[in-house]
Motif scaffolding. Structure first.
Motif, PDB file in Angstrom:
ATOM      1  N   LYS A   6     114.560 120.146  28.936  1.00 20.85           N
ATOM      2  CA  LYS A   6     112.584 120.793  29.683  1.00 20.85           C
ATOM      3  C   LYS A   6     113.047 122.246  29.861  1.00 20.85           C
ATOM      4  O   LYS A   6     111.986 123.320  29.168  1.00 20.85           O
ATOM      5  N   PRO A  58     111.337 113.706  23.854  1.00 20.64           N
ATOM      6  CA  PRO A  58     110.602 114.930  24.051  1.00 20.64           C
ATOM      7  C   PRO A  58     111.542 115.579  25.022  1.00 20.64           C
ATOM      8  O   PRO A  58     112.313 114.681  25.848  1.00 20.64           O
ATOM      9  N   ASP A  59     110.589 116.981  25.218  1.00 21.82           N
ATOM     10  CA  ASP A  59     111.717 117.637  26.200  1.00 21.82           C
ATOM     11  C   ASP A  59     112.015 117.099  27.578  1.00 21.82           C
ATOM     12  O   ASP A  59     112.425 117.406  28.198  1.00 21.82           O
ATOM     13  N   ASP A  60     110.520 116.402  27.359  1.00 20.95           N
ATOM     14  CA  ASP A  60     110.004 116.135  29.011  1.00 20.95           C
ATOM     15  C   ASP A  60     111.032 114.986  29.541  1.00 20.95           C
ATOM     16  O   ASP A  60     110.883 114.158  30.542  1.00 20.95           O
ATOM     17  N   TRP A  70     112.157 112.138  33.753  1.00 23.59           N
ATOM     18  CA  TRP A  70     110.612 112.233  33.307  1.00 23.59           C
ATOM     19  C   TRP A  70     109.884 113.176  33.504  1.00 23.59           C
ATOM     20  O   TRP A  70     109.623 112.836  34.982  1.00 23.59           O
ATOM     21  N   THR A  71     109.274 114.107  33.449  1.00 27.71           N
ATOM     22  CA  THR A  71     108.869 115.106  33.987  1.00 27.71           C
ATOM     23  C   THR A  71     107.566 115.347  33.265  1.00 27.71           C
ATOM     24  O   THR A  71     106.317 116.531  33.845  1.00 27.71           O
ATOM     25  N   GLY A  72     107.347 114.778  32.959  1.00 33.90           N
ATOM     26  CA  GLY A  72     105.594 114.388  31.968  1.00 33.90           C
ATOM     27  C   GLY A  72     104.754 113.213  33.274  1.00 33.90           C
ATOM     28  O   GLY A  72     104.968 113.671  34.196  1.00 33.90           O
ATOM     29  N   ASP A  73     103.805 113.082  32.744  1.00 33.92           N
ATOM     30  CA  ASP A  73     102.803 112.805  32.993  1.00 33.92           C
ATOM     31  C   ASP A  73     103.432 111.182  33.409  1.00 33.92           C
ATOM     32  O   ASP A  73     103.389 110.284  33.057  1.00 33.92           O
ATOM     33  N   ARG A 132     102.183 107.899  32.022  1.00 30.67           N
ATOM     34  CA  ARG A 132     103.560 107.580  31.436  1.00 30.67           C
ATOM     35  C   ARG A 132     104.628 106.839  31.180  1.00 30.67           C
ATOM     36  O   ARG A 132     105.186 106.493  30.555  1.00 30.67           O
ATOM     37  N   THR A 173     107.013 105.700  28.745  1.00 31.30           N
ATOM     38  CA  THR A 173     108.068 106.267  28.234  1.00 31.30           C
ATOM     39  C   THR A 173     109.255 105.118  28.218  1.00 31.30           C
ATOM     40  O   THR A 173     110.369 105.318  27.034  1.00 31.30           O
TER      41      THR A 173
END
Length: 460
Positions: free
Chosen positions: A151, A236-238, A270-273, A276, A280
């Motif tokens: 990320k 994804p980078d997240d 996981w640094t996303g939402d 999710r 994911t």
């Protein structure tokens, strides 16, 4: 070191100078890797940059050998030198966060957990390792990778400035605007150029992250690795996930029925939402049903300290590493062979992703020269019993040698043992000559050589 020299050093420095005659000596010379047993003539616990300057001058002027200890996690034990002087930065353990500028200044003796804790109070973090007791200094100077690398890049990519004591005892600041050549070299060139007494880092918005731990039976290694090698580069980078060969430890979150079983697995960040997270990580069923899967939101510092209790200081360690741009079928054969024969319950192999944001940095921007690598691998033979030291070392060396033809020909300097000068040179590729020229400028007599050493270029 004679008594007169020792007393002169004690007079010159603010911090304590510990000799073999002092009751705290044996405790103070302990480092993370108990396989290393060296006896310095003195251990100097420097209280500030002025102490470091005075210590460097004293050691140099008296013709003594020097080693520098930050967090003490160096696998080859570079923080200790036989019959010389260890400059111990552990009293310089502090962090100052500027939440407005999203930056932090960090003392040279700080550990990753110190930085994680201080920055987390403001919902911020910087990429840095997977064990919170690791020293900030050694990790950063070698490049530094961890859960946030895909990320936000390497630890060194997020270095804004460094205060450095040079071999001549002078104090300088290195940044994009001051001593730019030194700043370039510090970002991956290891401890070759001076003693960094403080670091300044860029911070990023990271607070609670999604954490996952997935394990499959070791006989599923081929299927899992085939899936993993294709999945991670397009993820994804997240999402970050490092692959591991391990023996399941006897404790939570693992159920009792798999305790002590050899497994392959992935540790996810996981640094996303966070809503999710489950969606994911649903992909973990693709290579086959896992034996265990766990996913939950977690404060980032908790993730970075998750393995601390499992691998405390004082174990026997022997490790080596490789860079990989692909995971070949031949490499899988090697991983299966040695994953099924892990010599002790704590011995492991990890593949850390170093693609994503880290791969998009110009290769010439820093001393780290493997921007085209996808994974940084480490093989570590680990055990608490010194009687098993040779067995874990031999397993590691054999595993490493069989993987060598499938690697990129070099590895992360922080995952190197006491290896050859050719191996050091290979780890820097075409950057080595530039690093050697900078070494000649800042340390022409190779005063700082207790490291993965870059020798000063010859004068012409």
């Amino acid at each position: 070191m004679d008594g007169t020299t020792l007393e002169a050093m004690r007079t010159a420095l603010r911090g304590p100078v510990i000799s073999p005659q002092d009751p705290e000596y044996n405790e103070s010379r302990k480092i993370y890797n108990a396989m290393i047993d060296r006896r310095p003539a003195a251990i100097v616990r420097c209280s500030d940059a002025a102490d470091v300057m005075e210590a460097v001058n004293f050691i140099r002027d008296n013709g003594l050998e020097v080693a520098v200890r930050g967090g003490g996690h160096s696998g080859p034990g570079f923080g200790l030198v036989e019959d010389g002087v260890t400059i111990d930065l552990s009293p310089m353990r502090w962090v100052r966060v500027d939440p407005t500028a999203k930056a932090a200044r960090v003392g040279g003796g700080s550990q990753l957990g110190d930085l994680d804790h201080a920055a987390h109070g403001f919902g911020l973090a910087t990429p840095a390792g997977v064990v919170s007791t690791t020293g900030v200094g050694g990790l950063t100077l070698g490049g530094g990778h961890g859960y946030l690398t895909r990320k936000y890049g390497l630890t060194a990519d997020n270095l804004l400035a460094a205060d450095v004591v040079l071999a001549d005892g002078s104090f300088v600041t290195a940044s994009e605007t001051e001593n730019q050549d030194l700043f370039w070299a510090l970002r991956g060139g290891g401890g070759n150029f001076g003693i960094v007494t403080s670091f300044s880092f860029r911070l990023h918005p990271v607070d609670t992250v999604g954490v996952g731990v997935t394990v499959w039976p070791v006989d599923s290694t081929r299927e899992v690795l085939r899936w993993y090698r294709d999945f991670i580069p397009q993820a994804p980078d997240d999402l970050n996930g490092f692959f591991a060969l391990l023996t399941v430890p006897p404790g939570p979150p693992f159920p009792e029925e798999i305790h002590g079983h050899k497994m392959c697995g992935v540790v996810w960040c996981w640094t996303g939402d966070l809503d999710r997270l489950e969606e994911t990580l649903a992909v973990v069923n693709q290579p086959g049903p896992p034996a265990f899967h766990f996913a939950s939101p977690m404060p980032y510092p908790a993730l970075n300290g998750m393995f601390d209790a499992l691998i405390p200081a004082g174990l026997q360690w022997y490790w080596r590493g490789h860079f990989f741009d692909r995971i070949t079928d031949e490499a899988m054969d090697v991983h299966i062979k040695y994953g099924e024969s892990l010599p002790t319950d704590l011995s492991i192999m990890h593949l850390y992703p170093v693609d994503g944001a880290a791969s998009r940095v110009d290769p010439d921007r820093t001393a780290w020269s493997y921007r085209d690598a996808v994974w940084s691998g480490v093989i570590a033979g680990v055990d608490p019993d010194p009687a098993n030291a040779e067995a874990v070392k031999q397993w590691c060396v054999d595993y490493w040698e069989e993987l060598q033809p499938q690697s990129m020909g070099a590895g992360y300097v922080n995952f190197m043992g006491a290896e050859s000068q050719d191996r050091v040179r290979a780890s820097y590729r075409g950057h080595y000559d530039r690093l050697a020229a900078i070494k000649r400028t800042y340390d022409p007599h190779n005063f700082f050589h207790a490291n993965q050493n870059i020798e000063p270029a010859e004068q012409y």
